[in-house]
Scaffold this motif. Sequence first.
Motif, PDB file in Angstrom:
ATOM      1  N   ARG A  24      12.130  63.403  54.050  1.00 20.68           N
ATOM      2  CA  ARG A  24      11.514  62.294  54.770  1.00 20.68           C
ATOM      3  C   ARG A  24      12.189  60.983  54.388  1.00 20.68           C
ATOM      4  N   ALA A  27      15.557  60.884  55.992  1.00 20.19           N
ATOM      5  CA  ALA A  27      15.425  60.624  57.428  1.00 20.19           C
ATOM      6  C   ALA A  27      15.119  59.151  57.678  1.00 20.19           C
ATOM      7  N   ILE A  28      14.239  58.575  56.860  1.00 16.94           N
ATOM      8  CA  ILE A  28      13.920  57.146  56.994  1.00 16.94           C
ATOM      9  C   ILE A  28      15.166  56.301  56.732  1.00 16.94           C
ATOM     10  N   ALA A  30      18.296  57.236  57.067  1.00 24.71           N
ATOM     11  CA  ALA A  30      19.230  57.436  58.175  1.00 24.71           C
ATOM     12  C   ALA A  30      18.776  56.649  59.406  1.00 24.71           C
ATOM     13  N   ALA A  31      17.468  56.647  59.669  1.00 25.91           N
ATOM     14  CA  ALA A  31      16.943  55.882  60.810  1.00 25.91           C
ATOM     15  C   ALA A  31      17.177  54.388  60.583  1.00 25.91           C
ATOM     16  N   ASN A  32      16.953  53.919  59.347  1.00 24.48           N
ATOM     17  CA  ASN A  32      17.210  52.506  59.037  1.00 24.48           C
ATOM     18  C   ASN A  32      18.688  52.165  59.207  1.00 24.48           C
ATOM     19  N   LEU A  34      20.838  53.723  61.146  1.00 26.37           N
ATOM     20  CA  LEU A  34      21.132  53.746  62.571  1.00 26.37           C
ATOM     21  C   LEU A  34      20.625  52.475  63.244  1.00 26.37           C
ATOM     22  N   THR A  35      19.398  52.084  62.915  1.00 24.51           N
ATOM     23  CA  THR A  35      18.831  50.863  63.492  1.00 24.51           C
ATOM     24  C   THR A  35      19.683  49.658  63.128  1.00 24.51           C
TER      25      THR A  35
END
Length: 125
Positions: A24, A27-28, A30-32, A34-35
């Motif tokens: 998790r 993933a957070i 990686a999302a950050n 990407l954002t």
Amino acid sequence: MLSSLVKEHQSKQASRKERQEQKRKDAIAAANNLTQALVDHLNVGVAQAYLNQKRLDAEAKHLHHNATNFAKQTQQWLNLVENFNGALKEIGDAENWARSIENDMRTITAALEYSFKVSQETPPS
């Protein structure tokens, strides 16, 4: 035996929770990332658009200034040509006046010459 099974189950469950928590967090992150990459890419585009708009505004201002100067210069040229045209008309009027005077003088000269000839041909009485 049951307690060892429960401990083993709890241990596996805790291990699974740790792996799940780590996934998790990954993933957070990686999302950050990407954002942040998308925002950076978008900001580059926005910054470029802003610079282009700034350049366009400067060019438009420069073009407006040049067009205004050109309009002033064109008006000066038109005034100059109009004055020149008036001067040419005045010269033409003076030339016509001079021709008229010259024709009148020729007529007078011819009349005087004729009078002189006639007076020379007739004997004095």
